[in-house]
Enzyme design. Structure first.
Site, PDB file in Angstrom:
ATOM      1  N   HIS A  98       0.540  -1.427  -0.106  1.00 30.20           N
ATOM      2  CA  HIS A  98      -0.065  -0.478  -0.381  1.00 30.20           C
ATOM      3  C   HIS A  98       1.034   1.255   0.016  1.00 30.20           C
ATOM      4  O   HIS A  98       2.247   1.209   0.680  1.00 30.20           O
ATOM      5  CB  HIS A  98      -1.139  -0.097   1.427  1.00 30.20           C
ATOM      6  CG  HIS A  98      -1.843   0.995   1.628  1.00 30.20           C
ATOM      7  ND1 HIS A  98      -1.838   2.355   1.868  1.00 30.20           N
ATOM      8  CD2 HIS A  98      -3.062   1.183   1.009  1.00 30.20           C
ATOM      9  CE1 HIS A  98      -2.832   3.392   1.929  1.00 30.20           C
ATOM     10  NE2 HIS A  98      -4.077   2.291   1.427  1.00 30.20           N
TER      11      HIS A  98
ATOM     12  N   ASP B  52     -11.271   1.016  -0.645  1.00 28.32           N
ATOM     13  CA  ASP B  52     -10.210   2.487  -0.014  1.00 28.32           C
ATOM     14  C   ASP B  52     -11.149   3.430   1.320  1.00 28.32           C
ATOM     15  O   ASP B  52     -10.874   4.531   1.679  1.00 28.32           O
ATOM     16  CB  ASP B  52      -9.935   3.454  -0.886  1.00 28.32           C
ATOM     17  CG  ASP B  52      -8.222   3.350  -0.422  1.00 28.32           C
ATOM     18  OD1 ASP B  52      -8.127   3.502   0.895  1.00 28.32           O
ATOM     19  OD2 ASP B  52      -7.529   4.237  -1.062  1.00 28.32           O
TER      20      ASP B  52
HETATM   21 MN    MN Z   1      -5.587   2.861   1.227  1.00 31.30          MN
END
Ligand code: MN
Length: 319
Positions: free
Chosen positions: A159, A282
């Site tokens: 990430h 997200d």
């Molecule tokens: Mn993220």
């Protein structure tokens, strides 16, 4: 559920009070509504999942998670953070699963924590954010983590985090002041995380660990779109033999986190195939609603939709 297909979202964030307090300010200012959602692993989160039909969130700490922790506190703190995440998942076992955070400042300890988190806490893999003290994670000192992940058959999700300060200065000044996201989600995150992925392949990690699985968010950080050119350029005269395309299409999986683009989906489907693409939002940096609204517009077969919304995640994360 979406047309009777269960929906699993893979890159959904929360903040742990102890870890986030330690990192206060590390990743910029957060608004109140964002903070409220990051700290909620219950009512509000479930309500926003239910509103759009998301059945399961795989929870991970928000950036930079454990990667910018002081080395002297990282090992003990990540254990506590993972224990608390496991408890939160256990309160809603049909709705939440977790990716562990790892004290990568101490790679051997990180490998042991991954094993503990998977075997004892039921975590589905781990998430690593950005760089560890300015070092990309293809460095061989980190390979013990990947060896453990391969042995346990769990993925590591790479990430983004706030780029290296030198990069921020050289690449993005003076535009970061008027356009703060240019350093982050608009471009800076993509450049750094795509570079991380390319370096993992160039390091020949996947020749040594052919079953190690990587997940990238944000539709693979542009790599499916760039794949032909990267692969072709690395095969030009003067290069060592490297099957970049083979490693990327076998060992990597991408999610749609914060990137609800049909052209990006088409490029990823053509380069990687539907077995390597998974739905993700997200949350709470991006809302659930536009994600599921976009899913409604997709003209793909029921079989592909099932793989995309949960089939692949069930298989890869063993949910
Ligand atoms: Mn993220």
């Amino acid at each position: 559920m979406f047309r009777n297909i269960p929906v699993i979202a893979l890159e959904e964030h929360y903040w742990d009070k102890e870890l986030a307090t330690e990192l206060a300010g590390a990743e910029g200012i957060r608004g109140d509504s964002l903070l409220k959602r990051l700290y909620d692993i219950g009512e509000l989160r479930l309500q926003e999942m239910d509103e759009v039909g998301i059945d399961v969130q795989v929870l991970s700490h928000g950036a930079p998670s454990a990667q910018k922790l002081r080395p002297e506190i990282a090992v003990d703190m990540t254990r506590r953070v993972n224990d608390r995440l496991a408890e939160a998942c256990a309160r809603h076992p049909t709705r939440f699963a977790g990716f562990a955070c790892l004290p990568t400042a101490h790679p051997e300890a990180a490998a042991r924590e991954l094993e503990r988190a998977v075997k004892q806490l039921g975590m589905k893999g781990a998430m690593i954010h950005g760089l560890t003290n300015g070092v990309f994670h293809d460095d061989q000192k980190f390979w013990c983590i990947y060896e453990t992940a391969e042995k346990l058959d769990v993925p590591v999700y790479f990430h983004p985090a706030w780029p290296h300060p030198d990069v921020e200065k050289a690449y993005y000044e003076p535009y970061g002041k008027d356009f703060p996201q240019v350093v982050r989600a608009a471009w800076g995150y993509t450049v750094e995380t795509a570079t991380q992925a390319i370096r993992l392949i160039l390091s020949r990690l996947f020749e040594k660990h052919p079953n190690f699985k990587v997940i990238l968010g944000h539709f693979g950080e542009t790599l499916p779109y760039q794949l032909w050119r990267i692969d072709q350029a690395l095969r030009r005269p003067g290069h060592d033999i490297m099957d970049f395309r083979g490693h990327f299409t076998r060992n990597f999986h991408v999610t749609t986190s914060g990137h609800f683009s049909t052209p990006a989906l088409v490029a990823s489907m053509m380069e990687m195939g539907m077995d390597h693409i998974m739905f993700s939002v997200d949350w709470p940096f991006v809302s659930n609603k536009p994600g599921m609204k976009w899913v409604e517009t997709l003209q793909i077969s029921n079989e592909d939709m099932t793989k995309f919304l949960s089939g692949n995640a069930k298989k890869i994360l063993k949910l």
